[in-house]
Design an enzyme around this catalytic site. Structure first.
Site, PDB file in Angstrom:
ATOM      1  N   GLY A  16      39.758  42.582  30.155  1.00 38.14           N
ATOM      2  CA  GLY A  16      41.181  42.647  30.495  1.00 38.14           C
ATOM      3  C   GLY A  16      41.622  44.041  30.916  1.00 38.14           C
ATOM      4  O   GLY A  16      42.749  44.448  30.660  1.00 38.14           O
ATOM      5  N   GLU A 150      26.196  50.869  40.875  1.00 35.63           N
ATOM      6  CA  GLU A 150      27.032  50.867  42.084  1.00 35.63           C
ATOM      7  C   GLU A 150      28.366  51.592  41.927  1.00 35.63           C
ATOM      8  O   GLU A 150      28.987  51.971  42.916  1.00 35.63           O
ATOM      9  CB  GLU A 150      27.249  49.428  42.582  1.00 35.63           C
ATOM     10  CG  GLU A 150      27.812  48.517  41.527  1.00 35.63           C
ATOM     11  CD  GLU A 150      27.889  47.071  41.983  1.00 35.63           C
ATOM     12  OE1 GLU A 150      27.329  46.748  43.042  1.00 35.63           O
ATOM     13  OE2 GLU A 150      28.535  46.276  41.272  1.00 35.63           O
ATOM     14  N   LYS A 188      32.463  46.467  15.442  1.00 35.00           N
ATOM     15  CA  LYS A 188      31.529  47.580  15.599  1.00 35.00           C
ATOM     16  C   LYS A 188      31.991  48.568  16.676  1.00 35.00           C
ATOM     17  O   LYS A 188      32.416  48.158  17.768  1.00 35.00           O
ATOM     18  CB  LYS A 188      30.144  47.030  15.981  1.00 35.00           C
ATOM     19  CG  LYS A 188      29.483  46.274  14.843  1.00 35.00           C
ATOM     20  CD  LYS A 188      29.198  47.246  13.718  1.00 35.00           C
ATOM     21  CE  LYS A 188      28.315  46.689  12.645  1.00 35.00           C
ATOM     22  NZ  LYS A 188      28.194  47.659  11.530  1.00 35.00           N
ATOM     23  N   LYS A 190      29.914  51.201  17.655  1.00 32.41           N
ATOM     24  CA  LYS A 190      28.756  51.873  18.277  1.00 32.41           C
ATOM     25  C   LYS A 190      28.696  51.701  19.801  1.00 32.41           C
ATOM     26  O   LYS A 190      28.492  52.680  20.517  1.00 32.41           O
ATOM     27  CB  LYS A 190      27.458  51.381  17.619  1.00 32.41           C
ATOM     28  CG  LYS A 190      26.214  52.103  18.067  1.00 32.41           C
ATOM     29  CD  LYS A 190      26.068  53.479  17.429  1.00 32.41           C
ATOM     30  CE  LYS A 190      25.408  53.373  16.074  1.00 32.41           C
ATOM     31  NZ  LYS A 190      25.573  54.543  15.242  1.00 32.41           N
ATOM     32  N   PRO A 191      28.886  50.466  20.324  1.00 32.12           N
ATOM     33  CA  PRO A 191      28.828  50.353  21.791  1.00 32.12           C
ATOM     34  C   PRO A 191      29.878  51.232  22.485  1.00 32.12           C
ATOM     35  O   PRO A 191      29.609  51.788  23.547  1.00 32.12           O
ATOM     36  CB  PRO A 191      29.109  48.865  22.042  1.00 32.12           C
ATOM     37  CG  PRO A 191      28.741  48.182  20.770  1.00 32.12           C
ATOM     38  CD  PRO A 191      29.054  49.153  19.674  1.00 32.12           C
ATOM     39  N   CYS A 382      49.625  25.504  50.635  1.00 38.72           N
ATOM     40  CA  CYS A 382      48.731  25.789  51.757  1.00 38.72           C
ATOM     41  C   CYS A 382      47.856  24.571  52.048  1.00 38.72           C
ATOM     42  O   CYS A 382      48.323  23.598  52.626  1.00 38.72           O
ATOM     43  CB  CYS A 382      47.926  27.053  51.496  1.00 38.72           C
ATOM     44  SG  CYS A 382      47.319  27.780  53.013  1.00 38.72           S
ATOM     45  N   LEU A 383      46.602  24.541  51.574  1.00 41.41           N
ATOM     46  CA  LEU A 383      45.797  23.337  51.780  1.00 41.41           C
ATOM     47  C   LEU A 383      46.505  22.122  51.174  1.00 41.41           C
ATOM     48  O   LEU A 383      46.440  21.018  51.716  1.00 41.41           O
ATOM     49  CB  LEU A 383      44.411  23.507  51.150  1.00 41.41           C
ATOM     50  CG  LEU A 383      43.517  22.279  51.267  1.00 41.41           C
ATOM     51  CD1 LEU A 383      43.155  22.004  52.723  1.00 41.41           C
ATOM     52  CD2 LEU A 383      42.253  22.426  50.441  1.00 41.41           C
ATOM     53  N   HIS A 508      51.780  30.611  50.503  1.00 49.72           N
ATOM     54  CA  HIS A 508      51.423  30.612  49.075  1.00 49.72           C
ATOM     55  C   HIS A 508      52.582  31.180  48.251  1.00 49.72           C
ATOM     56  O   HIS A 508      52.604  32.387  47.985  1.00 49.72           O
ATOM     57  CB  HIS A 508      50.185  31.477  48.838  1.00 49.72           C
ATOM     58  CG  HIS A 508      48.930  30.881  49.368  1.00 49.72           C
ATOM     59  ND1 HIS A 508      48.125  30.052  48.622  1.00 49.72           N
ATOM     60  CD2 HIS A 508      48.332  30.989  50.573  1.00 49.72           C
ATOM     61  CE1 HIS A 508      47.087  29.683  49.339  1.00 49.72           C
ATOM     62  NE2 HIS A 508      47.187  30.234  50.532  1.00 49.72           N
ATOM     63  N   GLU A 510      53.045  31.099  45.200  1.00 53.18           N
ATOM     64  CA  GLU A 510      52.599  31.613  43.892  1.00 53.18           C
ATOM     65  C   GLU A 510      52.428  33.131  43.877  1.00 53.18           C
ATOM     66  O   GLU A 510      52.529  33.756  42.824  1.00 53.18           O
ATOM     67  CB  GLU A 510      51.302  30.921  43.455  1.00 53.18           C
ATOM     68  CG  GLU A 510      50.051  31.196  44.279  1.00 53.18           C
ATOM     69  CD  GLU A 510      49.864  30.255  45.459  1.00 53.18           C
ATOM     70  OE1 GLU A 510      50.858  29.687  45.942  1.00 53.18           O
ATOM     71  OE2 GLU A 510      48.713  30.105  45.913  1.00 53.18           O
TER      72      GLU A 510
HETATM   73  N1  GLN Z   1      41.692  25.680  54.720  1.00 54.61           N
HETATM   74  C1  GLN Z   1      43.061  25.709  55.126  1.00 54.61           C
HETATM   75  C2  GLN Z   1      43.285  26.603  56.326  1.00 54.61           C
HETATM   76  O1  GLN Z   1      42.507  27.451  56.615  1.00 54.61           O
HETATM   77  C3  GLN Z   1      43.970  26.105  53.976  1.00 54.61           C
HETATM   78  C4  GLN Z   1      43.783  27.504  53.503  1.00 54.61           C
HETATM   79  C5  GLN Z   1      44.376  27.782  52.150  1.00 54.61           C
HETATM   80  O2  GLN Z   1      44.695  26.864  51.396  1.00 54.61           O
HETATM   81  N2  GLN Z   1      44.543  29.031  51.816  1.00 54.61           N
HETATM   82  O3  GLN Z   1      44.270  26.478  57.004  1.00 54.61           O
END
Ligand code: GLN
Length: 557
Positions: A16, A150, A188, A190-191, A382-383, A508, A510
């Site tokens: 986290g 890396e 612990k 130690k780590p 979106c999708l 999106h 969200e």
């Molecule tokens: N695959 C779909 C597109 O490219 C939806 C992409 C997504 O949900 N971010 O339009």
């Protein structure tokens, strides 16, 4: 002069560190400073945009279209800021830049080396953040764990930054993990000691250690860490796991982290932190609230991180609406095999989130059909919006051949299709429609009422779009195009008229939800789900009462 706080991780990954950085950002912001957070990712991909969600979790998208690590989502949600593409840097980006300059001849025949060329480029990208994000204090989180090969160039760059900028402008924080030994019930240290030793061998002495654990951490353990790691006692911060994510800034505050970090940088609080709103959010989350079941139908559901922002947006909205959302994670490919339907039938709301590729797509389409026919609230992201359109098209044309050209190139009804400007693009990385675009809302629609505004800006990440050839016929059958690009060319939101709440957005939402400011579409969706849940309860109560009445009548007779 800008100040930098560097966070490194020790012992194990996934403790986290990202949330801790975000929470510390919030603590400092509450003290009146402008804050920004940058993530340095040591992998060689240029960005996570082309990585599988199974490997990487969600790809978070910023206003400027950068495809970034999901930690950027935590940063934005905690510090309530809009970050910039310079806030996520990968080894791939650093090398691409240095190699491009070498090809141009910028290095005048010199030998290009990790030190100084790569480290200089890392330092340069770090120094871009204050101006790009207009911030005074930049928190820089290094991905991975001390000991990874890396991440060495990044750590070397951080080491040099103290030499370049001075002590008062740089703070090193090491976030570690205290393992719990079940047999003795001990934690612990130690780590942690080993990890600090490793860090010191690179030339970095931490100023603060944040010790994470799933168990309460006793004070004497902090004393021990302080002693062995040469860190002041008050700078060893115990951070036990909490079930309430947004409580972490308060836990850090209680331990005096804000005050200590500022004092290391020679700063004083500009204002007294005001935690009232944040505290009431947490109190709300602890309160028992009526349950609402939300099904998330995706194909990466085994890894919840793949839908991090969706889950958070559901949480934010549920808190505001005053319900407790239980998420039912349903695998779309399993639905295709007839599994998981019992759970779907229990759901008070269904979300089909974003995604790519044909696997599991029919499962999502049937989930959308179920939502439409059974009038269960549906939010397509979106999708998920494209799925809603495909399902509606199959109903309109009474044909299972209706599809998106992403899944069936030769479908007779390509209701979702590539944008003309996307045709002919072969490269995968960074070539989608990405970032913030305006969306005009249609008056009188559920979407417009939810937003309470006529023009909004939302974040995108997709190649395919609604095919305008189907607008008229779909409209005549009950699909409304409640949001579109201001030039009217692109459909951004669709909704159904004859349904309590069935909405899909090409963007999106969200990504813009905040704990204290849920996204309007999520809020309306959760309200609709809460309504359905109440109706179901009323119905079952009625049935119970009726059967009781029946019993009594029987007895009476
Ligand atoms: N695959 C779909 C597109 O490219 C939806 C992409 C997504 O949900 N971010 O339009």
């Amino acid at each position: 002069m800008e100040k930098y706080i560097f966070l490194t991780g020790g012992v194990v990954s996934s403790v986290g560190k990202g949330v801790t950085a975000a929470a510390l950002g919030k603590v400092l912001k509450e003290r009146g400073f402008s804050i920004s957070i940058q993530k340095l990712d040591p992998y060689i991909n240029v960005d996570p945009g082309t990585m599988s969600p199974y490997q990487h979790g969600e790809v978070f998208v910023l206003d400027d279209g950068a495809e970034t690590d999901l930690d950027l989502g935590h940063y934005e949600r905690f510090i309530d800021a809009s970050l910039s593409s310079v806030c996520n840097v990968t080894t791939g980006q650093i090398y691409s830049e240095v190699i491009a300059r070498e090809r141009k001849g910028d290095f005048l025949g010199g030998t290009i080396q990790v030190i100084p060329h790569i480290t200089n480029e890392i330092k340069r990208t770090i120094s871009l953040v204050p101006t790009a994000t207009d911030s005074e204090i930049v928190l820089v989180e290094v991905g991975g764990t001390i000991g990874d090969i890396e991440s060495l160039p990044f750590l070397e760059a951080l080491r040099q930054m103290r030499a370049n900028l001075g002590r008062e402008n740089t703070v090193y924080i090491h976030v570690t993990w205290l393992p719990h030994i079940g047999a003795t019930g001990e934690l612990k240290t130690k780590p942690t000691q080993h990890s600090v030793r490793e860090l010191r061998s690179i030339g970095i002495q931490p100023d603060m250690i944040i010790a994470r654990s799933d168990y309460p951490i006793r004070h004497d353990l902090c004393e021990k860490i302080a002693l062995f790691c040469d860190v002041e006692e008050r700078a060893v911060i115990p951070l036990p796991t909490t079930s309430v994510l947004y409580e972490i800034p308060l836990l850090l505050e209680q331990e005096g982290v804000g005050k200590y970090v500022l004092s290391r940088m020679g700063l004083e609080s500009r204002k007294k932190p005001d935690w009232t709103e944040w505290e009431s959010l947490i109190a709300e989350q602890r309160k028992p609230r009526p349950k609402v079941r939300i099904a998330i139908v995706g194909k990466y559901v085994e890894l919840k991180d793949a839908y991090m922002s969706v889950r958070e947006a559901v949480r934010h909205a549920s808190l505001t609406v005053g319900v407790d959302a239980e998420i039912l994670w349903l695998h779309s490919a399993e639905l295709e095999r007839g599994k998981g339907w019992d759970e779907l039938e229990q759901a008070d709301g269904i979300i089909v989130p974003g995604g790519f590729g044909a696997r599991g797509i029919e499962g999502k389409i049937t989930a959308a059909r179920y939502a439409r026919e059974k009038r269960v609230p549906y939010l397509g992201l979106c999708l998920g919006m494209q799925v809603m359109v495909i399902e509606f098209g199959r109903y309109v044309f009474d044909s299972e051949d209706v599809n998106s050209t992403e899944f069936n190139r030769i479908t007779p009804h390509p209701v979702i299709d590539l944008l003309p400007e996307q045709r002919g693009i072969d490269e995968l990385g960074g070539t989608m429609r990405l970032g913030l675009y305006p969306c005009q809302l249609l008056e009188g629609t559920i979407a417009a009422a939810a937003y309470g505004q006529s023009l909004v800006q939302e974040r995108h990440r997709h190649r395919f779009e609604f095919n305008n050839n189907y607008r008229e016929i779909f409209n005549s059958k009950g699909m409304v195009f409640s949001g579109e690009s201001p030039d009217g060319r692109l459909v951004e939101i669709v909704e159904l008229t004859d349904h309590p709440f069935m909405i899909g957005s090409q963007f999106h939402p969200e990504f813009l939800s905040r704990p204290n400011r849920p996204h309007p579409l999520f809020k309306r969706f959760i309200e609709a789900a809460a309504n359905l849940s109440r109706e179901k309860q009323d119905d079952s109560q009625l049935i119970a009462e009726q059967s009781l009445d029946g019993d009594e009548t029987d007895k009476g007779v």
